[in-house]
Design an enzyme around this catalytic site. Structure first.
Site, PDB file in Angstrom:
ATOM      1  CB  SER A   1      -0.862   0.013   1.232  1.00  0.00           C
ATOM      2  OG  SER A   1      -1.644   1.420   1.426  1.00  0.00           O
TER       3      SER A   1
ATOM      4  CE1 TYR B   1      -3.843  -2.513   5.254  1.00  0.00           C
ATOM      5  CE2 TYR B   1      -3.306  -0.291   4.692  1.00  0.00           C
ATOM      6  CZ  TYR B   1      -3.560  -1.431   4.359  1.00  0.00           C
ATOM      7  OH  TYR B   1      -3.640  -1.538   2.907  1.00  0.00           O
TER       8      TYR B   1
END
Length: 244
Positions: free
Chosen positions: A141, A154
């Site tokens: 990401s 995360y």
């Protein structure tokens, strides 16, 4: 462009029940790849397999269960004799300020985004050896490059994915196994546990967010390169996403 012919290649796609995983499966099948669809939601991957026909094999399993992972890749070996692409796409994120977060949510993210990825990767490596152009590709990401408020754990898992791939690339390069990481920005998917759907929709509309198909094209671009070519890292984000 001169690209590798992917006809007859074998791929395992985790998190194939929706979003990037489902889009990747569709595009790979369109390129002649035989795809094993992996996800926990059996009804979703069964429906996708029915759509894709004989080129898709659905296997319902949880990447956080080491026994199920071992059974998956044993079946791939028995059925196909080997593997050309492992696409580690399964993942989840729980939004919230870290000071008020729950350890149970930390574990969910770490177990899926990191430990599940590690387990799938280690188990797949023997099936990838000796296959020209074999590749391990994983979804990280932009949050694996930049910290984003509300996504601390995360982001920590995605930073770990990037670091793992940088090292794994060096360990497997001599075997001819390519190791690639894809880092999407905002994407129109179901992703975002405990984030109000309206808030996600507003953010994605304001950014003109990527589609899952955009990310799938990045994967196939990397995979279809000549076996001597490694596209090590792909950072892809919406043009309007000028901050992480």
């Amino acid at each position: 462009m001169k690209m590798q012919d992917l006809t007859g290649k074998i791929a395992v796609v985790t998190g194939a029940s929706s979003g990037i995983g489902a889009a990747a499966a569709r595009l790979l099948v369109a390129e002649g790849v035989r795809v094993v669809l992996v996800a926990r939601r059996r009804e979703r991957i069964d429906a996708l397999a029915a759509e894709l026909g004989d080129s898709a094999t659905p296997i319902a399993m949880d990447v956080t269960d080491a026994g199920q992972v071992e059974a998956l890749f044993s079946r791939v070996r028995e059925t196909f004799g080997g593997l050309d692409l492992l696409f580690n796409n399964a993942g989840l994120g729980v939004f919230g300020d870290f000071a008020n977060s729950e350890p149970a949510d930390w574990r969910r993210m770490i177990d899926t985004n990191l430990l599940g990825l590690l387990t799938c990767t280690r188990t797949a490596i023997p099936l990838l050896r000796g296959r020209a152009g074999a590749m391990i590709a994983s979804v990280s990401s932009t949050g694996g490059r930049y910290g984003v408020e509300g996504w601390s754990v995360y982001c920590a898992t995605k930073y770990a994915v990037v670091g793992f791939h940088e090292t794994l690339r060096k360990e497997l390069g001599a075997d001819g196994i390519r190791v690639s990481v894809i880092e999407p920005g905002a994407v129109w998917t179901e992703f975002g546990h405990n984030v109000p759907a309206e808030a996600l929709r507003d953010r994605r509309q304001s950014l003109d967010a990527l589609t899952p198909e955009d990310v799938a094209q990045a994967l196939v671009y990397a995979f279809a390169q000549h076996p001597r070519v490694l596209v090590q890292e792909i950072l892809v984000r919406p043009v309007r996403q000028v901050a992480p």
